[in-house]
Design a protein around this motif. Sequence first.
Motif, PDB file in Angstrom:
ATOM      1  N   HIS A 106      -4.283   8.123   7.384  1.00  0.00           N
ATOM      2  CA  HIS A 106      -3.609   8.431   8.639  1.00  0.00           C
ATOM      3  C   HIS A 106      -3.919   9.865   9.081  1.00  0.00           C
ATOM      4  CE1 HIS A 106      -0.466   9.013  11.633  1.00  0.00           C
ATOM      5  NE2 HIS A 106      -0.277   7.711  11.631  1.00  0.00           N
ATOM      6  N   PRO A 107      -4.130  10.093  10.388  1.00  0.00           N
ATOM      7  CA  PRO A 107      -4.443  11.450  10.859  1.00  0.00           C
ATOM      8  C   PRO A 107      -3.402  12.493  10.458  1.00  0.00           C
ATOM      9  CG  PRO A 107      -4.879   9.855  12.589  1.00  0.00           C
ATOM     10  CD  PRO A 107      -4.241   9.092  11.477  1.00  0.00           C
ATOM     11  N   PHE A 108      -2.121  12.106  10.411  1.00  0.00           N
ATOM     12  CA  PHE A 108      -1.097  13.075  10.026  1.00  0.00           C
ATOM     13  C   PHE A 108      -1.293  13.509   8.582  1.00  0.00           C
ATOM     14  CE2 PHE A 108       3.015  14.682   8.703  1.00  0.00           C
ATOM     15  CZ  PHE A 108       3.463  15.379   9.816  1.00  0.00           C
ATOM     16  N   ASN A 109      -1.574  12.561   7.692  1.00  0.00           N
ATOM     17  CA  ASN A 109      -1.833  12.923   6.300  1.00  0.00           C
ATOM     18  C   ASN A 109      -3.098  13.761   6.178  1.00  0.00           C
ATOM     19  OD1 ASN A 109      -0.155  12.428   4.095  1.00  0.00           O
ATOM     20  ND2 ASN A 109      -0.512  10.231   4.157  1.00  0.00           N
ATOM     21  N   SER A 163      -1.772  13.774  -6.380  1.00  0.00           N
ATOM     22  CA  SER A 163      -2.490  14.881  -7.025  1.00  0.00           C
ATOM     23  C   SER A 163      -3.074  15.824  -5.979  1.00  0.00           C
ATOM     24  CB  SER A 163      -3.609  14.335  -7.921  1.00  0.00           C
ATOM     25  OG  SER A 163      -3.079  13.562  -8.973  1.00  0.00           O
ATOM     26  N   ARG A 164      -3.697  15.244  -4.951  1.00  0.00           N
ATOM     27  CA  ARG A 164      -4.251  16.065  -3.867  1.00  0.00           C
ATOM     28  C   ARG A 164      -3.152  16.809  -3.136  1.00  0.00           C
ATOM     29  NH1 ARG A 164      -6.500  12.729   0.323  1.00  0.00           N
ATOM     30  NH2 ARG A 164      -6.764  14.731   1.356  1.00  0.00           N
ATOM     31  N   ARG A 165      -2.019  16.143  -2.932  1.00  0.00           N
ATOM     32  CA  ARG A 165      -0.938  16.770  -2.161  1.00  0.00           C
ATOM     33  C   ARG A 165      -0.434  18.037  -2.862  1.00  0.00           C
ATOM     34  NH1 ARG A 165       2.802  12.528   0.031  1.00  0.00           N
ATOM     35  NH2 ARG A 165       1.146  12.490   1.594  1.00  0.00           N
ATOM     36  N   ILE A 166      -0.254  17.968  -4.167  1.00  0.00           N
ATOM     37  CA  ILE A 166       0.234  19.135  -4.898  1.00  0.00           C
ATOM     38  C   ILE A 166      -0.733  20.304  -4.722  1.00  0.00           C
ATOM     39  CG2 ILE A 166       0.676  20.064  -7.198  1.00  0.00           C
ATOM     40  CD1 ILE A 166       1.622  17.172  -7.956  1.00  0.00           C
ATOM     41  N   VAL A 167      -2.014  20.038  -4.898  1.00  0.00           N
ATOM     42  CA  VAL A 167      -3.031  21.096  -4.792  1.00  0.00           C
ATOM     43  C   VAL A 167      -3.116  21.632  -3.370  1.00  0.00           C
ATOM     44  CG1 VAL A 167      -5.506  21.589  -4.951  1.00  0.00           C
ATOM     45  CG2 VAL A 167      -4.377  20.236  -6.736  1.00  0.00           C
ATOM     46  N   VAL A 217      -0.980  21.397  -0.782  1.00  0.00           N
ATOM     47  CA  VAL A 217       0.218  22.068  -0.263  1.00  0.00           C
ATOM     48  C   VAL A 217       0.314  23.482  -0.823  1.00  0.00           C
ATOM     49  CG1 VAL A 217       2.751  22.066  -0.308  1.00  0.00           C
ATOM     50  CG2 VAL A 217       1.513  19.969   0.258  1.00  0.00           C
ATOM     51  N   GLN A 218       0.051  23.639  -2.105  1.00  0.00           N
ATOM     52  CA  GLN A 218       0.081  24.977  -2.686  1.00  0.00           C
ATOM     53  C   GLN A 218      -0.963  25.882  -2.034  1.00  0.00           C
ATOM     54  OE1 GLN A 218      -0.382  23.743  -6.847  1.00  0.00           O
ATOM     55  NE2 GLN A 218       1.611  24.637  -7.283  1.00  0.00           N
ATOM     56  N   LYS A 219      -2.105  25.319  -1.681  1.00  0.00           N
ATOM     57  CA  LYS A 219      -3.191  26.101  -1.096  1.00  0.00           C
ATOM     58  C   LYS A 219      -2.914  26.484   0.351  1.00  0.00           C
ATOM     59  CE  LYS A 219      -8.118  25.679   0.089  1.00  0.00           C
ATOM     60  NZ  LYS A 219      -9.313  24.779   0.007  1.00  0.00           N
ATOM     61  N   HIS A 220      -2.405  25.538   1.142  1.00  0.00           N
ATOM     62  CA  HIS A 220      -2.332  25.740   2.593  1.00  0.00           C
ATOM     63  C   HIS A 220      -0.959  26.140   3.116  1.00  0.00           C
ATOM     64  CE1 HIS A 220      -6.398  24.298   3.080  1.00  0.00           C
ATOM     65  NE2 HIS A 220      -6.122  23.121   2.552  1.00  0.00           N
ATOM     66  N   TYR A 221       0.089  25.919   2.307  1.00  0.00           N
ATOM     67  CA  TYR A 221       1.444  26.187   2.802  1.00  0.00           C
ATOM     68  C   TYR A 221       2.171  27.111   1.832  1.00  0.00           C
ATOM     69  CZ  TYR A 221       0.048  22.119   5.523  1.00  0.00           C
ATOM     70  OH  TYR A 221      -0.647  21.254   6.338  1.00  0.00           O
ATOM     71  N   PRO A 222       1.722  28.354   1.727  1.00  0.00           N
ATOM     72  CA  PRO A 222       2.303  29.281   0.739  1.00  0.00           C
ATOM     73  C   PRO A 222       3.772  29.599   1.017  1.00  0.00           C
ATOM     74  CG  PRO A 222       0.813  30.437   2.234  1.00  0.00           C
ATOM     75  CD  PRO A 222       0.624  28.981   2.488  1.00  0.00           C
ATOM     76  N   TRP A 223       4.251  29.327   2.219  1.00  0.00           N
ATOM     77  CA  TRP A 223       5.652  29.571   2.547  1.00  0.00           C
ATOM     78  C   TRP A 223       6.580  28.556   1.870  1.00  0.00           C
ATOM     79  CZ3 TRP A 223       7.720  25.286   4.874  1.00  0.00           C
ATOM     80  CH2 TRP A 223       6.824  24.412   5.511  1.00  0.00           C
ATOM     81  N   LEU A 274       7.926  20.962  -5.060  1.00  0.00           N
ATOM     82  CA  LEU A 274       6.920  19.930  -5.303  1.00  0.00           C
ATOM     83  C   LEU A 274       7.186  19.130  -6.572  1.00  0.00           C
ATOM     84  CD1 LEU A 274       3.712  21.966  -4.377  1.00  0.00           C
ATOM     85  CD2 LEU A 274       5.027  20.412  -2.924  1.00  0.00           C
ATOM     86  N   GLU A 275       8.327  19.367  -7.194  1.00  0.00           N
ATOM     87  CA  GLU A 275       8.620  18.690  -8.458  1.00  0.00           C
ATOM     88  C   GLU A 275       8.704  17.175  -8.278  1.00  0.00           C
ATOM     89  OE1 GLU A 275       8.804  18.545 -12.423  1.00  0.00           O
ATOM     90  OE2 GLU A 275       8.435  20.309 -11.181  1.00  0.00           O
ATOM     91  N   TYR A 276       9.105  16.725  -7.099  1.00  0.00           N
ATOM     92  CA  TYR A 276       9.142  15.274  -6.852  1.00  0.00           C
ATOM     93  C   TYR A 276       7.770  14.660  -7.124  1.00  0.00           C
ATOM     94  CZ  TYR A 276       9.146  10.763  -4.594  1.00  0.00           C
ATOM     95  OH  TYR A 276       8.996   9.410  -4.363  1.00  0.00           O
ATOM     96  N   PHE A 277       6.719  15.270  -6.582  1.00  0.00           N
ATOM     97  CA  PHE A 277       5.377  14.719  -6.711  1.00  0.00           C
ATOM     98  C   PHE A 277       4.879  14.813  -8.151  1.00  0.00           C
ATOM     99  CE2 PHE A 277       5.709  16.561  -2.375  1.00  0.00           C
ATOM    100  CZ  PHE A 277       5.797  15.359  -1.694  1.00  0.00           C
ATOM    101  N   ARG A 278       5.175  15.921  -8.817  1.00  0.00           N
ATOM    102  CA  ARG A 278       4.749  16.059 -10.212  1.00  0.00           C
ATOM    103  C   ARG A 278       5.400  14.988 -11.090  1.00  0.00           C
ATOM    104  NH1 ARG A 278       5.955  21.707  -9.023  1.00  0.00           N
ATOM    105  NH2 ARG A 278       4.022  22.838  -8.621  1.00  0.00           N
ATOM    106  N   THR A 279       6.679  14.743 -10.870  1.00  0.00           N
ATOM    107  CA  THR A 279       7.386  13.752 -11.680  1.00  0.00           C
ATOM    108  C   THR A 279       6.872  12.348 -11.425  1.00  0.00           C
ATOM    109  OG1 THR A 279       9.374  15.132 -11.668  1.00  0.00           O
ATOM    110  CG2 THR A 279       9.659  12.825 -12.262  1.00  0.00           C
ATOM    111  N   ARG A 280       6.588  12.031 -10.155  1.00  0.00           N
ATOM    112  CA  ARG A 280       6.070  10.698  -9.851  1.00  0.00           C
ATOM    113  C   ARG A 280       4.724  10.467 -10.535  1.00  0.00           C
ATOM    114  NH1 ARG A 280       8.288   6.840  -9.802  1.00  0.00           N
ATOM    115  NH2 ARG A 280       6.877   5.656  -8.461  1.00  0.00           N
ATOM    116  N   LEU A 281       3.933  11.510 -10.694  1.00  0.00           N
ATOM    117  CA  LEU A 281       2.649  11.342 -11.377  1.00  0.00           C
ATOM    118  C   LEU A 281       2.833  10.892 -12.823  1.00  0.00           C
ATOM    119  CD1 LEU A 281       0.493  14.346 -10.110  1.00  0.00           C
ATOM    120  CD2 LEU A 281       0.035  11.911  -9.759  1.00  0.00           C
ATOM    121  N   THR A 282       3.918  11.329 -13.453  1.00  0.00           N
ATOM    122  CA  THR A 282       4.164  10.917 -14.839  1.00  0.00           C
ATOM    123  C   THR A 282       4.839   9.557 -14.913  1.00  0.00           C
ATOM    124  OG1 THR A 282       6.330  12.021 -14.973  1.00  0.00           O
ATOM    125  CG2 THR A 282       4.393  13.334 -15.524  1.00  0.00           C
ATOM    126  N   GLN A 283       5.589   9.192 -13.880  1.00  0.00           N
ATOM    127  CA  GLN A 283       6.289   7.904 -13.883  1.00  0.00           C
ATOM    128  C   GLN A 283       5.389   6.744 -13.473  1.00  0.00           C
ATOM    129  OE1 GLN A 283       9.384   8.850 -11.093  1.00  0.00           O
ATOM    130  NE2 GLN A 283      10.855   9.458 -12.671  1.00  0.00           N
TER     131      GLN A 283
END
Length: 230
Positions: free
Chosen positions: A25-28, A152-156, A158-164, A170-179
């Motif tokens: 999707h263009p938004f993503n 995985s891409r989102r975590i990387v 977001v940290q790169k482009h949205y430093p604010w 981002l813990e939601y995404f990290r946890t889902r990767l393990t689940q």
Amino acid sequence: MRPWSSEEFEAELRAVGEARYHHLHPFNERMHAGDLTEEEFRGWVRNRFYYQINLPVKDAFILTKLPGAERRKWIKRITDHDGTPEVEGGIERWVRLGEAVGLTRDELYDTRTVLPGVRFAVDAYVDFCRHKPWLEAVASAMTELFAPDLLSRRIVDVQKHYPWLDERGLEYFRTRLTQQPADIAHLLGLVLDNARTREQQEACVRALEFKCDVLWTLLDAVQLAHGKVE
């Protein structure tokens, strides 16, 4: 028509994600390129929360229809999102993401602010899982097959482009990767083992297409609300 083999059936399911999952999707794509404004990112987090709080609801509807042994496995999906008295769930971790982008808990839980298109799509998904046979409802959840790479891409990115954005959000995404590995194995086994006829297999493919449409429509609504129609 003869049933697909397990390998053919899995290939058909995976082809749906390659063509229709919302990573396209263009938004993503703009999110991962760092092109979203703070307002756009905040709007996505706020509206996606309506989807998050409805995941345990749709999983509860599926739970009521599953065979006993599978119910005991499926209930973990509900507690993963709702949490337990001892363990924080995914919904609470999404609240922390909301706070990291400048939203309050009250703003997130005020569902009156949810965009109509988001509400329509998410409610349609819950109704699908409520009324369809359990096999099709389970198949609709198989968008999880395609999620780990995106997370995985989102975590990387977001940290790169949205430093604010406080990275603790981002813990939601990290946890889902393990689940997700266990969730995906369970989903895939359930669908491949129980869709025995070609008719059942094709119904599962259509269910997965429907779920991709739900996720796509959610992003359409958020994108339209911010005037970024492409």
